[in-house]
Design an enzyme around this catalytic site. Structure first.
Site: not given
Lengths: 161, 161, 161, 161, 161, 161
Positions: D128, D41
């Site tokens: 986030s 990621k």
């Protein structure tokens, strides 16, 4: 010295409860099992009987004790110099109830911290209610409640039936 | 020969229950509808009345029968040579309750298999409780319960009210 | 003769999958494991490799076979004279996804019945995704995937890493 | 000495994360914030940038430190003499993901205990991901991330956009 | 002229209820608070007492009124020329109950539209039940119920206790 | 004059979306369908194509219009003199995502009110994603998308495949 309170009805204590007590006793210096006196709910066992059953099964843990209490939980914690409460989580239903309860306790006393542990896999389907039903219908409750109190639960279930 | 048991309170049977019975009758060789006698819960209909209502609506299915039972469900299944139980699922709340119940049944009898079917869309919001409330308040219960028993439910709702 | 199809990606097959296969093989006369070819998702194992891994672990079940398929699942079922699909349920998240998928399949073919089984307790936290992550990070995957294919998964994880 | 690890991606750290860190620092003797290096990621901030942002906002807590780590979390904990992991819970979705992750970690290392805290009410909707979206679209992120790092997030959002 | 009905038990009205009333009064031309008379549930306050408490706290809103009603909600709405019902949503549990209730109401009267608002963050953990418990145990209910009725709730809690 | 905005990706518009539009058009004076331009997500249809499909299916509603927009939704609403946003709810998963999104929007603009409607029963399992999959695999999408645009979706699915 970190003192944690583990509150509940414990009518009766199950292996799921004992699992949380055992794991919490390794995370905190002292654990107090708090048996709530709820005037609106008549259980299978009286509060004193529940305290006695718990005393018998927590003997192996020298940093664990038990008391009954009435009134607000946050007050009971304050009287025992504890600002950490432990609760077990088994399911989504538990989660939502506990989320609301912990937010209300935070409102009543901002210093109180609620800490959660997921119930161990093999106990995740246990509840005092389900165990009482099995006992009343004559089912086997071995591995569901601590061995030391199986006879007490079956005897009480017979009276109840 | 695959015998499946479909247990419940059926107080009264709804179109959601009948939907599960109809679909299960195509998957299993024999389906037994088991009406649970629960001493702790007094329903709108007596257990015998519920069995009678079910008998009337399952006539079109030649591989479906009905019996009442008390005590542990796993014992009732054993007495009827069945190791498969069918349950309907409508919502997340159903799912969690059924997950815990099926794990407890598996504990009591490892041979018992619980198999679930999602309630058909048009019945997914039905419950005996909601239907009784609509009936007691004089609402229309057409398409909620089988046509054959609408009058029985409205008559009972009047007595109840 | 009741033929049931158990569809999925099986990238790779886990002990959770094998648990469902084993229990379904006792409820239905024949079980076909269907490995979905999904052009949009490149997995760790190719479809053929997945079919081979499954062949090895289903040997003990004489009424279980495996095939890969592409296109609509309801068409694959029709080609194999099956109108019953089996799916495992582990969590609320699974439940909602499966509810929507089963309703879409019912729309595409009203004769298709989806039947669900709750994953056994000890496998309820398993997913192919989580197991691949543990394998890639060098963790122990014993008891997570069938013993026969542990080496295959660790070898593939190394290539992947 | 009770050492607790608080692992996550922290891309970037939010006021919800900081809330958990602050409360955990009162329950445990030492808290280590662990920033996971996830090769699969690519985030908005590099791992080193995230560690730097965290260092700046944890200055008020003398028993809190931060490190990045790769590989299995249970190994990272062992290397830091910690057997307690802290995780925040905001919603049902979080709960189910965390339940499965904590059971997998328990499988990998039975001594590891995962302890959960409910995110404080005013931060319960923060993530986030959502904050990055608001920043990229030019929205106000005050009270969403710690004041000290608002400019860093807005600057990065511009690069990203 | 858009008339919306906001039905409930309101035993007693909480700040969560008042939040919904205030926000709905800005979206609809007229809002009628409907206090349900439920013969099966004896509350802490009588229905008339609840209507009186609501009257006192809705004074600032000139487009909001209150009435009690019995029988089917859809009939009450029809008598007040309203086809829009407002309901508050706090949690997953609320969502599922409301989904089933709104689908049943749609069945009873296809013209009725149920519109939902998420309870504001600071009230999302409030319920009349939780507040009554806090009051009965002598806890502080400030910010939980409107200031104007705090004394009424504490006086009633004493009688109840 | 009550102006409500109904935002989404609409890739493509489904009968579930149209159901919400039709019901909202009876509750609010004006409804604006807002097609979000999301740079991070490439859909099956371009934004202009989606706006065109929507224009064709909203012709029967004289108080409904459509526009595409980019940037923050709360800004788009302000530019159109609207402080009410409509969202559809199908499942628990939807509910949690919408709860967090509506709280973030409330943070960005306290005047914005999000109002929710439960998707009608027969459309509760529909999603653009599921419909695209069925179309790509050659399944029948009648009753899933408005009749006027079935050919457009099948043609696009072929290109996609």
């Amino acid at each position: 010295m970190k003192v944690a309170v583990y509150p509940g009805s414990f009518d009766p204590i199950t292996n799921g409860h004992l699992d949380i007590i055992s794991r919490a006793s390794k995370v905190f210096d002292k654990v107090i099992v708090g048996v709530l006196i709820n005037p609106e709910k008549k259980g299978m066992f009286s509060v004193d009987e529940r305290v006695d059953l718990i005393k018998r099964v927590i003997k192996p843990f020298n940093n664990v004790s038990v008391q009954s209490f009435s009134g607000l939980l946050v007050n009971f914690m304050e009287n025992n110099d504890s600002n950490v409460m432990i609760r077990g989580l088994r399911s989504v239903g538990d989660f939502e109830y506990e989320l609301q309860t912990s937010l209300m306790n935070k409102k009543l006393n901002p210093n109180v911290e609620t800490v959660f542990m997921m119930t161990s896999l093999e106990f995740s389907f246990l509840s005092s209610t389900a165990i009482k039903q099995v006992a009343v219908f004559g089912g086997c409750i071995k591995e569901l409640v601590p061995d030391e109190i199986i006879d007490d639960v079956l005897r009480k279930a017979k009276e109840f039936n």
